[in-house]
Design a protein around this motif. Structure first.
Motif, PDB file in Angstrom:
ATOM      1  N   UNK A  87       0.820  -1.208   0.000  1.00 30.00           N
ATOM      2  CA  UNK A  87       0.000   0.000   0.000  1.00 30.00           C
ATOM      3  C   UNK A  87       0.855   1.259   0.000  1.00 30.00           C
ATOM      4  N   UNK A  88       1.935   1.225   0.774  1.00 31.42           N
ATOM      5  CA  UNK A  88       2.810   2.394   0.835  1.00 31.42           C
ATOM      6  C   UNK A  88       3.588   2.581  -0.456  1.00 31.42           C
ATOM      7  N   UNK A  89       3.947   1.474  -1.098  1.00 34.22           N
ATOM      8  CA  UNK A  89       4.843   1.549  -2.254  1.00 34.22           C
ATOM      9  C   UNK A  89       4.146   1.841  -3.571  1.00 34.22           C
ATOM     10  N   UNK A  90       2.908   1.389  -3.747  1.00 40.06           N
ATOM     11  CA  UNK A  90       2.255   1.475  -5.062  1.00 40.06           C
ATOM     12  C   UNK A  90       2.214   2.902  -5.630  1.00 40.06           C
ATOM     13  N   UNK A  91       1.828   3.928  -4.876  1.00 44.79           N
ATOM     14  CA  UNK A  91       1.819   5.285  -5.469  1.00 44.79           C
ATOM     15  C   UNK A  91       3.207   5.706  -5.960  1.00 44.79           C
ATOM     16  N   UNK A  92       4.232   5.363  -5.205  1.00 43.59           N
ATOM     17  CA  UNK A  92       5.596   5.704  -5.602  1.00 43.59           C
ATOM     18  C   UNK A  92       6.009   4.912  -6.839  1.00 43.59           C
ATOM     19  N   UNK A  93       5.564   3.667  -6.931  1.00 45.53           N
ATOM     20  CA  UNK A  93       5.894   2.848  -8.092  1.00 45.53           C
ATOM     21  C   UNK A  93       5.291   3.428  -9.363  1.00 45.53           C
ATOM     22  N   UNK A  94       4.077   3.937  -9.270  1.00 46.01           N
ATOM     23  CA  UNK A  94       3.452   4.559 -10.439  1.00 46.01           C
ATOM     24  C   UNK A  94       4.245   5.787 -10.886  1.00 46.01           C
ATOM     25  N   UNK A  95       4.685   6.575  -9.915  1.00 43.62           N
ATOM     26  CA  UNK A  95       5.494   7.758 -10.258  1.00 43.62           C
ATOM     27  C   UNK A  95       6.825   7.335 -10.872  1.00 43.62           C
ATOM     28  N   UNK A  96       7.439   6.298 -10.287  1.00 40.02           N
ATOM     29  CA  UNK A  96       8.713   5.799 -10.817  1.00 40.02           C
ATOM     30  C   UNK A  96       8.548   5.318 -12.250  1.00 40.02           C
ATOM     31  N   UNK A  97       7.460   4.637 -12.513  1.00 42.49           N
ATOM     32  CA  UNK A  97       7.175   4.156 -13.859  1.00 42.49           C
ATOM     33  C   UNK A  97       6.989   5.320 -14.830  1.00 42.49           C
ATOM     34  N   UNK A  98       6.258   6.341 -14.403  1.00 44.19           N
ATOM     35  CA  UNK A  98       5.993   7.487 -15.274  1.00 44.19           C
ATOM     36  C   UNK A  98       7.261   8.281 -15.565  1.00 44.19           C
ATOM     37  N   UNK A  99       8.101   8.422 -14.554  1.00 48.27           N
ATOM     38  CA  UNK A  99       9.328   9.214 -14.722  1.00 48.27           C
ATOM     39  C   UNK A  99      10.340   8.496 -15.599  1.00 48.27           C
ATOM     40  N   UNK A 100      10.495   7.196 -15.388  1.00 47.17           N
ATOM     41  CA  UNK A 100      11.527   6.448 -16.113  1.00 47.17           C
ATOM     42  C   UNK A 100      11.022   5.835 -17.416  1.00 47.17           C
ATOM     43  N   UNK A 101       9.694   5.658 -17.527  1.00 51.17           N
ATOM     44  CA  UNK A 101       9.103   4.957 -18.671  1.00 51.17           C
ATOM     45  C   UNK A 101       9.607   3.517 -18.758  1.00 51.17           C
ATOM     46  N   UNK A 102       9.927   2.948 -17.596  1.00 52.10           N
ATOM     47  CA  UNK A 102      10.385   1.566 -17.504  1.00 52.10           C
ATOM     48  C   UNK A 102       9.412   0.769 -16.646  1.00 52.10           C
ATOM     49  N   UNK A 103       9.534  -0.550 -16.682  1.00 52.45           N
ATOM     50  CA  UNK A 103       8.712  -1.396 -15.821  1.00 52.45           C
ATOM     51  C   UNK A 103       9.198  -1.261 -14.382  1.00 52.45           C
ATOM     52  N   UNK A 104       8.281  -0.955 -13.458  1.00 54.28           N
ATOM     53  CA  UNK A 104       8.610  -0.812 -12.040  1.00 54.28           C
ATOM     54  C   UNK A 104       8.139  -2.048 -11.288  1.00 54.28           C
ATOM     55  N   UNK A 105       8.983  -2.549 -10.390  1.00 50.08           N
ATOM     56  CA  UNK A 105       8.696  -3.788  -9.662  1.00 50.08           C
ATOM     57  C   UNK A 105       8.850  -3.595  -8.157  1.00 50.08           C
ATOM     58  N   UNK A 106       8.068  -4.351  -7.401  1.00 51.39           N
ATOM     59  CA  UNK A 106       8.184  -4.404  -5.951  1.00 51.39           C
ATOM     60  C   UNK A 106       8.233  -5.868  -5.557  1.00 51.39           C
ATOM     61  N   UNK A 107       9.208  -6.236  -4.722  1.00 49.41           N
ATOM     62  CA  UNK A 107       9.360  -7.645  -4.355  1.00 49.41           C
ATOM     63  C   UNK A 107       9.783  -7.797  -2.901  1.00 49.41           C
TER      64      UNK A 107
END
Length: 253
Positions: A87-107
């Motif tokens: 829950x804490x990471x998902x909003x940041x992951x979306x931003x990371x994906x948008x900024x880098x235009x790469x696939x963002x992963x959480x594990x």
């Protein structure tokens, strides 16, 4: 003599679980013959157990065979998971994906593997990669190395050696070499996988912690090959991981 019900049930349960475990991200639909071959049970047993699993809802029939059923999804939704981390990471992951235009992963780590809790894919990543809920290796992924490097308990890399399979020509399979790599990760707080887990991919990962506690997991971005290209994204990945860690620390306060 009374029938040893528990023993028989346990044996049947193990075989039924073996059938369910035969499915994978690449093999989501299997015939009874394939189920028997992949699970190691006889075809007659596979046929009988598959019929019972269909009746229960654990399997569903398809025109081509069988697939996992909705019942498993219902049970999985009730299973405990690292909810606060995701829950804490998902909003940041979306931003990371948008900024880098790469696939963002959480594990996170589970035993000798990593499990992908979240994945935000990009259409530009054409090389087959991991899936949400899928698993990966600790030694050959940037996510795994980021987690291993910051695990508080001493990691017995010699014990990990039997699982350090060579996935590509670049995979680290020597415990001493991995130990040196983890030392570098601890020093720089960023881990790289440049065609170590799959040809044609790089991955940049950073650990997620909560205060001064143990590592909770790691996040990464995945894209085209080249270490110099991967290094460009390291500051953004590290900053995102630090922001998530700070968010978790504030939640726990």
């Amino acid at each position: 003599m009374p029938r040893p019900v528990l023993q028989d049930t346990s044996s049947s349960l193990r075989r039924a679980l073996a059938l369910l475990d035969a499915f994978s991200g690449e093999r989501r639909e299997l015939s009874v013959r394939q189920l028997a071959e992949r699970s190691g049970v006889t075809r007659s047993t596979a046929h009988r157990l598959a019929k019972e699993l269909v009746e229960w809802g654990g399997l569903e029939r398809t025109p081509g065979g069988l697939r996992l059923g909705v019942k498993l999804f219902e049970l999985g939704a009730m299973a405990p998971s690292p909810t606060s981390l995701r829950e804490a990471a998902v909003p940041y992951l979306h931003t990371l994906h948008e900024v880098t235009q790469l696939t963002a992963n959480l594990a996170v780590r589970e035993g000798g593997e990593i499990v992908y809790l979240e994945k935000i894919s990009t259409r530009q990543l054409r090389v087959p990669h991991t899936r949400l809920g899928g698993r990966g290796t600790l030694h050959a992924t940037a996510l795994g190395k980021a987690i291993l490097a910051f695990t508080e308990d001493d990691v017995d890399l010699d014990a990990l050696a039997p699982t350090m399979t060579r996935l590509t020509a670049h995979t680290i399979t020597d415990p001493a070499a991995l130990a040196r790599e983890l030392g570098r990760v601890r020093s720089q707080r960023v881990a790289y996988d440049v065609e170590e887990s799959k040809e044609g991919l790089f991955c940049v990962a950073a650990p997620i912690t909560s205060g001064r506690g143990p590592v909770l997991g790691a996040l990464s971005v995945t894209g085209a090959t080249a270490l110099s290209h991967a290094e460009r994204f390291a500051p953004t990945v590290m900053a995102t991981a630090a922001a998530i860690s700070r968010s978790l620390e504030l939640r726990a306060a």
